[in-house]
Design a protein around this motif. Structure first.
Motif, PDB file in Angstrom:
ATOM      1  N   GLU A  59      54.626  19.381  74.014  1.00 25.15           N
ATOM      2  CA  GLU A  59      55.215  20.716  73.503  1.00 25.15           C
ATOM      3  C   GLU A  59      54.418  21.145  72.413  1.00 25.15           C
ATOM      4  OE1 GLU A  59      59.236  20.283  72.354  1.00 25.15           O
ATOM      5  OE2 GLU A  59      59.970  19.340  73.950  1.00 25.15           O
ATOM      6  N   GLU A  60      54.156  22.737  72.066  1.00 22.56           N
ATOM      7  CA  GLU A  60      53.521  23.016  70.817  1.00 22.56           C
ATOM      8  C   GLU A  60      54.327  24.150  70.376  1.00 22.56           C
ATOM      9  OE1 GLU A  60      49.403  24.013  72.116  1.00 22.56           O
ATOM     10  OE2 GLU A  60      49.373  22.211  73.278  1.00 22.56           O
ATOM     11  N   GLY A  61      53.845  24.462  69.163  1.00 27.03           N
ATOM     12  CA  GLY A  61      54.456  25.828  68.654  1.00 27.03           C
ATOM     13  C   GLY A  61      55.673  25.603  67.753  1.00 27.03           C
ATOM     14  N   PRO A  62      56.307  26.678  67.021  1.00 29.19           N
ATOM     15  CA  PRO A  62      57.405  26.708  66.414  1.00 29.19           C
ATOM     16  C   PRO A  62      58.420  26.519  67.249  1.00 29.19           C
ATOM     17  CG  PRO A  62      56.339  28.885  66.438  1.00 29.19           C
ATOM     18  CD  PRO A  62      55.401  28.080  66.917  1.00 29.19           C
ATOM     19  N   LYS A  63      59.429  25.802  66.636  1.00 32.46           N
ATOM     20  CA  LYS A  63      60.856  25.577  67.762  1.00 32.46           C
ATOM     21  C   LYS A  63      61.427  26.642  68.325  1.00 32.46           C
ATOM     22  CE  LYS A  63      64.978  22.715  67.767  1.00 32.46           C
ATOM     23  NZ  LYS A  63      65.965  22.229  67.104  1.00 32.46           N
ATOM     24  N   THR A  64      61.224  27.981  67.844  1.00 34.42           N
ATOM     25  CA  THR A  64      61.876  29.088  68.471  1.00 34.42           C
ATOM     26  C   THR A  64      60.895  29.749  69.642  1.00 34.42           C
ATOM     27  OG1 THR A  64      61.133  30.281  66.691  1.00 34.42           O
ATOM     28  CG2 THR A  64      63.477  29.902  66.481  1.00 34.42           C
TER      29      THR A  64
END
Lengths: 448, 74
Positions: A181-186
């Protein structure tokens, strides 16, 4: 492993024993200390060393293999690899005949020695396991492989040593598939990733264009079934790891999820949801015949076969709350097995067949636990803010799962990581991954 | 698993013998072998055993009965 058994109790028993017969002492407890073990670097002749360095662009392969072994043994929690700086004997000489006094001086109880050579451009590795206190060889093995396989050699050596010293099969020459997983939670980007059990050799199997979840290996570790979203519809997919070819499993007029292979690898079992009801289905991969296994107006999901394929555990909210059930693989004789407080989910049958691991939610806390297949003997191994989805090591000794951290008021601080824990509840540790990670699934042993 | 010991007056072990030794090399008895080896290592590590100053004749031969049931409980 029993280590220092408290033999001081001998004294007490002898003191009270009045009989002239042979004195017998019953010992029913031991200290479970990790076994001190010395992993002597595998030795290599100068010429071998130079050729291997040239081919692999890595120096000291012998030492690097022994580091793989050392790291595996340490992470198992059952061994305490000793610091190499304290070793008195040179690796090549120790491999021929260890001076046991030198090794017992540094408190080693077991010793691994070995040697690497290049034979017809193949890497030949031999190793020996020694019982330092008994002063004898316990095992000697040799194998030949392509030099680029050197890390696997380390894992195979660990499996052999682990099996010889614990009586259980190892779990080191294995891989883990998970969701990177990468990036902001949304706006998370999720890719399928595969790595060796120790976190090395990471490869990404999908590009991250679609959301992916819950990957699971087939028994030969060549195929993966997982959930992927396509045009916002979640569906079960099948992926050939070597060729990268993927396909949708079945032609269901709705969403399919929570897939797993049957133990013989011939079927995929999964949930199919339509009009707010989800039931468990199987699809035969040879003839594509779909079979409905449960038929109930509640949500039935997360099916997992027993290793002999005769039973299925799953979770269902048919009692009003989500609980774990067991049924025959044809869907008959459904029986609820979890009765504790809280909600139970993601049941997964142990490869040994005796236990079922699960996630439990109770009073806002998440637990990873195990119970016997009849629901008795529930044990919660670890508690946290958010954790779920346990997967068994192939020997049924260790569970891997993932854990998320809380986001703070500014929306920061979120992370998802893989963790492992021993069946006894000891040796909880984070498994290193390049990025955030979730939904791990453990392969079976790659060799033997 | 039963181990017979012969001790010196100071508690050092002269001899240790696994009594059900045939079982060690039978197939499917891997755990038994591991337990036996582990017990022998433990005995070696513990010596000299703390023994009474009196009655050597009475305790010079000793039998240890190892029961792993409790040890192996998770």
């Amino acid at each position: 492993m029993i280590n220092k058994i408290k033999l001081s109790l001998v004294l007490l028993v002898i003191a009270i024993s009045q009989s002239n017969a042979l004195i017998e002492v019953d010992i029913t407890r031991g200290n479970l200390d990790p076994l001190p073990i010395a992993v002597s670097p595998l030795s290599a002749e100068k010429e071998t060393e130079d050729n291997l360095t040239k081919e692999l662009k890595e120096e000291n392969i012998g030492q690097k293999i022994s580091e793989v072994v050392e790291n595996n043994l340490k992470n198992s929690g059952l061994f305490n690899p000793l610091n190499r700086d304290a070793f008195l004997q040179k690796p090549d000489i120790a491999h021929l005949k260890p001076r046991f006094e030198d090794w017992s001086l540094i408190k080693a109880q077991a010793l691994i020695t070995g040697k690497v050579t290049l034979v017809n451009e193949k890497l030949r590795v031999e190793f020996r396991l020694w019982d330092v206190l008994a002063g004898k060889e316990m095992m000697a093995l040799a194998f030949t492989t392509v030099p680029s396989n050197w890390r696997r050699v380390g894992h195979i050596i660990t499996d052999k040593v682990y099996e010889r010293l614990t009586g259980e099969k190892g779990y080191f020459d294995t891989r883990i598939i998970y969701v990177a997983e990468e990036g902001p939670k949304t706006k998370r980007i999720k890719k399928l990733a595969i790595m060796d059990q120790d976190g090395s050799n990471i490869k990404y199997l999908t590009l991250g264009n679609e959301l992916v979840l819950t990957p699971r290996f087939n028994p030969t570790n060549q195929m993966v079934t997982y959930l992927s979203y396509f045009r916002n519809l979640p569906r079960v997919y099948l992926l050939d790891i070597e060729t990268g070819i993927q396909e949708v499993v079945g032609d269901f007029p709705g969403m399919t999820f929570a897939p797993r292979f049957s133990p013989d690898g011939k079927k995929i079992i999964m949930s199919f949801a339509m009009d707010g009801n989800s039931d468990i289905y199987t699809m035969d991969l040879e003839n594509r015949i779909v079979e409905r296994i449960t038929n109930h107006p509640s949500i039935d999901t997360s099916p997992s076969y027993s290793p002999d394929g005769k039973f299925i555990c799953f979770n269902s909210d048919r009692s009003g709350y989500q609980q774990i059930y067991v049924m025959k693989s044809d869907g008959t004789s459904v029986k609820r097995i979890s009765f504790g407080k809280g909600l139970y989910g993601t049941p997964v049958w142990s490869p040994r067949g005796d236990l079922i691991a699960f996630t439990k939610l109770h009073r806002g806390k998440f637990y990873i636990g195990v119970m016997r297949k009849d629901g008795s003997g529930e044990r919660l191994l670890t508690e946290n803010y958010y954790q779920e989805a346990p997967s068994w090591s192939p020997n049924g000794r260790v569970l891997i799962f993932y854990r998320e951290t809380k986001t703070d008021s500014e929306g920061k601080g979120f992370s998802a990581k893989l963790w492992s824990i021993d069946l006894t509840g000891y040796n909880e540790r984070m498994v290193k991954t390049e990025s955030d990670a979730s939904d791990p699934s453990w392969s079976s042993l790659l060799s033997n | 698993m039963r181990i017979k010991l012969e001790l010196k007056p100071d508690g050092t072990v002269i001899r240790s013998e696994i009594l059900d030794h045939a079982r060690m090399n039978k197939p499917g008895q891997g755990f038994y072998k591991v337990l036996a080896e582990s017990a022998l290592r433990a005995i070696k590590l513990c010596q000299p055993l703390r023994v009474p100053t009196k009655g050597y004749e009475r305790w010079k031969n000793l039998q240890l009965n190892f029961d792993a049931r409790e040890m192996l409980q998770g």
